[in-house]
Design an enzyme around this catalytic site. Structure first.
Site, PDB file in Angstrom:
ATOM      1  N   GLU A 191      -2.671  -3.163  -7.301  1.00 30.80           N
ATOM      2  CA  GLU A 191      -0.744  -4.000  -7.456  1.00 30.80           C
ATOM      3  C   GLU A 191      -0.630  -4.662  -7.921  1.00 30.80           C
ATOM      4  OE1 GLU A 191       0.111  -2.912  -3.791  1.00 30.80           O
ATOM      5  OE2 GLU A 191       1.760  -4.389  -3.595  1.00 30.80           O
ATOM      6  N   ASP A 192      -1.168  -5.915  -8.753  1.00 28.56           N
ATOM      7  CA  ASP A 192      -0.425  -6.687  -8.747  1.00 28.56           C
ATOM      8  C   ASP A 192      -0.998  -6.310 -11.019  1.00 28.56           C
ATOM      9  OD1 ASP A 192      -0.559  -7.482  -7.057  1.00 28.56           O
ATOM     10  OD2 ASP A 192      -2.678  -9.135  -6.678  1.00 28.56           O
TER      11      ASP A 192
END
Ligand code: MN
Length: 756
Positions: A76-77
């Protein structure tokens, strides 16, 4: 920050099934991926996945879970991809990290309409491999622990989601320790003031009870030791949130809750649990109805324990939970502690056969047999979620089962009303709207007429019947479980009571004015309010009704020359307009002067008196329990400040005590509607032959003449005679007289008389 080798040591402390090299590579990879990021607190971002991995090792989860925790935020990051993770750490870890990434994108709170669909996606993601849920809970726990660095608005949203979704989910999976900590942290953030209040009170309580807790602890251990049972005994600290919730739900005060001390007794083997219970029950008195055996019948989330409550050395209640170490681990960690988990049966195959509904098939039968109940629930739920015919029903069912300490009911229009377990239709009505609660007179549950005190069950559709101008009975206060309903009932009762007092005050003033030859009008009071020491006309009238303001004071205030024509009243017991009692025997009383004439006159004169429609009428009226006035009796009322009017038949001996307080006397008359279903209590004394069958014969007569016997008091004034005093409920004086006549006609009866 935890070092690489520390993490490996933690894993090595509870399992041999690990790959040190793989763990190290995951540590380095995650640190590298997050190297440019920081957390809200300013700390390097990597500290977060590392702490999550630490929590995962606290739960003693397997190596794949620990690695998934380290990597859970990378897709996600950072620029990491599922394919890259799969190629570096294998397909299983790739699958777990992918599941966690999907969960991150689900917003469970913000938009109500999407909530159902999101919960469905959440359940699908976690049931695919339960480790996704376990790592997710560890992630959430660390975020909650470090929430103070997050901006307030986001903090609220995360706390709400934790309280609504993750804490119940942890509970449903049997992870009590996780649930407790999530709830406490969410509570602290959602209601900081309530939290600090309860917290400081608990601190004080703990200081106060430390000595007694030690005493009980030592005493339990030594009593068990004498029976050769080795036990670890720990007092259970109360958690602010659970205390707060009990206070909110049951409307009990902190003081009431705090007189219970909780202990956990942990023994080595299951049979010791029962032996320990025997020792405890022999030594201290058990509180009836408090024993529960969750060992022979475990809870749905695998919880096993014996529960009992005894009266402790200083007479306080002591709650005990008796269990083995293994049961304790499962109670604290639930599905995470389940031995199966460590055997690797938990993980669904890559093709996710469980979603295809062949759970009961031959190949999975063996694993099902030993599967934990909690995980079984999860699998079953997800299995049926894929039943495309009724996905909403299934989802609703999952929601219902997930939040098992609540009941979810519906209005006829389909609005969902969530209530605590044990809530009644009355709670439901108040939850919908206070006005609906106040005017509730009946209900239909799932289309059938049902008592409003019925306890609701999950999925009930509740339709409330209303009648305007209704006041909720005060007795409901003890039936309802929600604070909202209780507060609503109290307020409505108070308002109705004050309306009753105004009505009574109005009637008293009307008669008082009329007797003085004037007509009472509300407007007359406006200019004299100051003299009466009241702020509004309503207040002044209600004060008359409550007996706090003598009606003559109002009359004198409005017509200052009143005293001249009528003379002061109230100072002399024989004052005009009222009567005086001086007799000894019943009925042998004098009514002085004009009053006697008045009573001697026809009922038309009584029209001045205040009409009484029975105890259930519109005035704050009650019947004297011993005096038993029934319709047809000439009656008077005694107005007692704060209590309303007590109705007595004029011959009642009890009236003598009010002889000197003429201010309290009110002229009353009956005004009973022929359809009034109310019966009136009265008393009849019967002297009869003391022989077998006499009482039966008498009660037969009562029954055939339609009199309800409420009470019987027997005595024997004389060897051959029996005296019986019957509390009898009748319709009116004619009915009472008829009953008396019938009784007199019995051969066994020598005397019958009404008692007042
Ligand atoms: Mn995270």
């Amino acid at each position: 920050m935890m070092r690489q080798n520390e993490l490996v040591e933690r894993v090595a402390s509870y399992t041999r099934d690990y790959d040190e090299d793989l763990l190290n590579r995951a540590y380095v990879y995650a640190m590298h991926q997050h190297r440019h990021q920081t957390r809200e607190s300013g700390a390097p971002y990597f500290s977060h996945p590392l702490e999550v991995a630490g929590i995962v090792t606290d739960l003693k989860l397997d190596q794949e879970s620990v690695i998934a925790a380290l990597l859970h935020d990378t897709i996600e990051d950072t620029d990491a991809t599922k394919i890259e993770i799969e190629s570096l750490f294998g397909p299983k870890i790739g699958h777990l990290v992918d599941g966690l990434t999907k969960l991150k994108r689900i917003d469970l709170v913000s938009k109500k309409t999407r909530q159902g669909e999101n919960l469905r996606r959440l359940l699908l993601a976690i049931a695919d491999d339960v480790r996704v849920l376990l790592v997710k809970l560890a992630d959430r726990l660390h975020n909650m622990r470090t929430l103070n660095h997050v901006p307030p608005e986001k903090r609220q949203r995360i706390s709400q989601e934790t309280m609504d979704i993750y804490a119940p989910l942890a509970g449903r999976m049997g992870m009590q320790g996780m649930r407790d900590e999530l709830e406490e942290l969410a509570f602290q953030n959602l209601h900081p003031e309530a939290y600090s209040l309860v917290h400081s009170k608990l601190d004080q309580l703990q200081k106060k009870t430390r000595a007694i807790i030690n005493e009980i602890e030592v005493s339990v251990v030594s009593n068990l030791a004498q029976a050769d049972i080795t036990a670890v005994v720990k007092s259970r600290n109360k958690r602010p949130y659970s205390v707060f919730r009990k206070m909110e739900r049951n409307s009990v005060s902190f003081e009431q809750l705090s007189d219970v001390i909780g202990f956990r007794v942990i023994v080595d083997r299951a049979e010791h649990c029962y032996q320990a219970l025997g020792v405890v029950h022999t030594r201290w008195r058990a509180v009836p109805g408090r024993f529960k055996d969750y060992i022979s019948t475990p809870k749905q989330n695998d919880y096993r324990s014996l529960h009992t409550t005894v009266v402790g050395p200083s007479r306080q209640r002591v709650e005990l939970q008796i269990r083995t170490h293994e049961m304790n681990d499962i109670a604290e960690q639930g599905i995470a502690a389940h031995s199966l988990y460590k055997d690797g049966v938990y993980s669904a195959p890559e093709d996710a056969t469980l979603l295809k509904g062949d759970i009961g098939g031959a190949d999975s039968a063996a694993s099902m047999a030993s599967e934990s109940r909690a995980y079984h629930w999860l699998r079953r739920t997800v299995e049926s979620l894929s039943d495309r015919d009724h996905p909403d029903d299934v989802l609703e069912q999952a929601r219902l089962e997930l939040f098992h300490d609540q009941v979810f009911c519906f209005t006829p229009k389909g609005r969902l009303i969530a209530l605590p377990q044990g809530a009644t239709a009355i709670d439901f009505a108040y939850a919908v709207h206070t006005d609906i609660g106040n005017s509730c007179v009946g209900c239909r549950i799932n289309g059938r007429a049902a008592p409003v005190v019925s306890k609701l069950r999950n999925g009930d559709e509740v339709q409330i019947m209303r009648a305007e101008g209704q006041t909720p009975p005060t007795a409901w206060e003890n039936v309802v479980t929600t604070g909202k309903a209780r507060a609503g009932i109290r307020r409505a009762t108070r308002e109705a009571r004050s309306k009753q007092y105004s009505g009574l005050g109005n009637k008293i003033l009307t008669t008082t004015f009329k007797r003085a030859g004037h007509k009472f009008e509300r407007d007359q009071l406006e200019n004299v309010l100051a003299k009466l020491a009241h702020n509004t006309t309503d207040e002044a009238i209600a004060a008359v009704g409550r007996g706090e303001l003598p009606p003559e004071d109002v009359l004198k205030a409005v017509f200052p020359d009143y005293q001249k024509d009528r003379g002061a009243r109230g100072k002399s017991a024989a004052g005009e307009g009222w009567f005086n009692l001086s007799g000894v025997a019943n009925i042998m009383f004098r009514i002085p002067g004009r009053r006697r004439e008045k009573y001697a006159e026809a009922a038309s004169k009584l029209a001045d008196a205040i009409p009484i429609r029975g105890a259930a009428g519109d005035l704050p009226v009650k019947l004297d329990p011993d005096g038993g006035a029934v319709p047809g009796d000439r009656i008077v009322g005694i107005l007692t400040p704060g209590e309303g009017v007590t109705v007595y038949p004029i011959q009642a001996e009890a009236l003598q005590q009010f002889e000197d307080s003429a201010d309290q006397w009110l002229d009353l008359r009956w005004d009973i509607d022929p359809d009034n279903p109310e019966r009136f209590p009265s008393k009849i004394r019967v002297i009869a032959v003391n022989a077998p069958g006499t009482l039966a014969e008498i009660s037969d007569v009562m029954a055939t003449s339609d009199a309800n016997i409420a009470t019987i008091l027997l005595s024997q004034p004389d060897p051959g005679l029996a005296q019986m005093i019957f509390g009898v409920e009748v319709w009116d004086l004619n009915h009472l007289n008829r009953v008396v006549r019938e009784l007199r006609s019995l051969a066994v009866v020598s005397e019958v008389e009404r008692v007042n």
